[in-house]
Write a protein that holds these residues in place. Structure first.
Motif, mmCIF file in Angstrom:
data_model
loop_
_atom_site.group_PDB
_atom_site.id
_atom_site.type_symbol
_atom_site.label_atom_id
_atom_site.label_comp_id
_atom_site.label_asym_id
_atom_site.label_seq_id
_atom_site.Cartn_x
_atom_site.Cartn_y
_atom_site.Cartn_z
ATOM 1 N N ARG A 9 0.860 -1.189 0.000
ATOM 2 C CA ARG A 9 0.000 0.000 0.000
ATOM 3 C C ARG A 9 0.895 1.238 0.000
ATOM 4 O O ARG A 9 1.907 1.276 0.698
ATOM 5 N N GLU A 140 -8.478 -8.035 -5.434
ATOM 6 C CA GLU A 140 -7.693 -6.854 -5.803
ATOM 7 C C GLU A 140 -6.248 -7.271 -6.040
ATOM 8 O O GLU A 140 -5.743 -8.178 -5.372
ATOM 9 N N ARG A 142 -2.691 -5.431 -5.919
ATOM 10 C CA ARG A 142 -1.947 -4.213 -5.582
ATOM 11 C C ARG A 142 -0.479 -4.456 -5.924
ATOM 12 O O ARG A 142 0.079 -5.483 -5.542
#
Length: 211
Positions: A9, A140, A142
């Motif tokens: 992140r 997802e 990432r």
């Protein structure tokens, strides 16, 4: 600048610029930990190079030694001088600066730079997403270069898929503070054929655990 153990992140550049300005105003040091992201992992030699800010202290290790144990931090001379007296000898370690490890680190850096190994990292990262996108169980993807998280939103399923991958000879892992996602962090010299094979094994492992 990239949260590795939180599951890949990272904030937009505007955040880092604001943080840099805030540190300048308050006199706080801006310290970037690039132990996981340094030496080409994210598509540049260091991740902060794409963020339009310069930290006061940069911490590095892992890929720095090309397999040999070594770590370091970088700062300007004024900051470094503080560690000479606050506390006294606060800048040294018993095994710090080992000549063999330093030679390995220099050789590794020369190979990375001379061959610009990080120039193809983003392309390789995009290939992982291309081959894995569209799977229902992956909620997802990432990624920051070749530091990739496959988010399943399911801890038990994630661990089962990881176990299956390991059984098939594919080295993957989870994140310490995001155990619902699988970590993909291959060597930056991985080629397209190896990426295709890895993604095939991941897909197969996911399918086997859907039964």
């Amino acid at each position: 600048p990239v949260q590795g153990e939180a599951g890949v992140r990272y904030a937009p550049n505007s955040y880092w610029k604001a943080l840099r300005e805030r540190c300048n105003k308050t006199g706080a040091l801006l310290i970037f930990d690039e132990i996981q992201t340094g030496f080409g992992r994210t598509g540049s030699l260091f991740a902060f190079e794409t963020m339009d800010v310069i930290p006061d202290v940069l911490v590095m290790a892992k890929a720095m030694g090309g397999g040999m144990p070594i770590g370091a931090f970088v700062a300007d001379s004024n900051i470094m001088k503080c560690f000479m007296s606050q506390p006294v000898l606060g800048h040294i370690t018993t095994f710090g600066g080992h000549p063999v490890c330093c030679a390995a680190a220099l050789a590794s850096l020369q190979i990375i730079e001379n061959n610009k190994l990080y120039h193809t990292v983003e392309k390789k990262s995009a290939l992982f997403e291309y081959y894995l996108k569209g799977l229902d169980r992956i909620k997802e993807i990432r990624r920051k270069g070749l530091l990739i998280a496959l988010e399943f939103n399911d801890r038990d399923f994630n661990f089962k898929v990881i176990h299956n991958c390991l059984q098939k000879g594919l080295i993957v892992d989870w994140f310490l503070f995001c155990d619902t996602a699988m970590r993909i962090a291959p060597p930056i010299i991985i080629n397209e054929e190896e990426i295709q094979h890895a993604c095939m094994l991941i897909k197969k492992s996911i399918k086997e655990n859907e039964i």
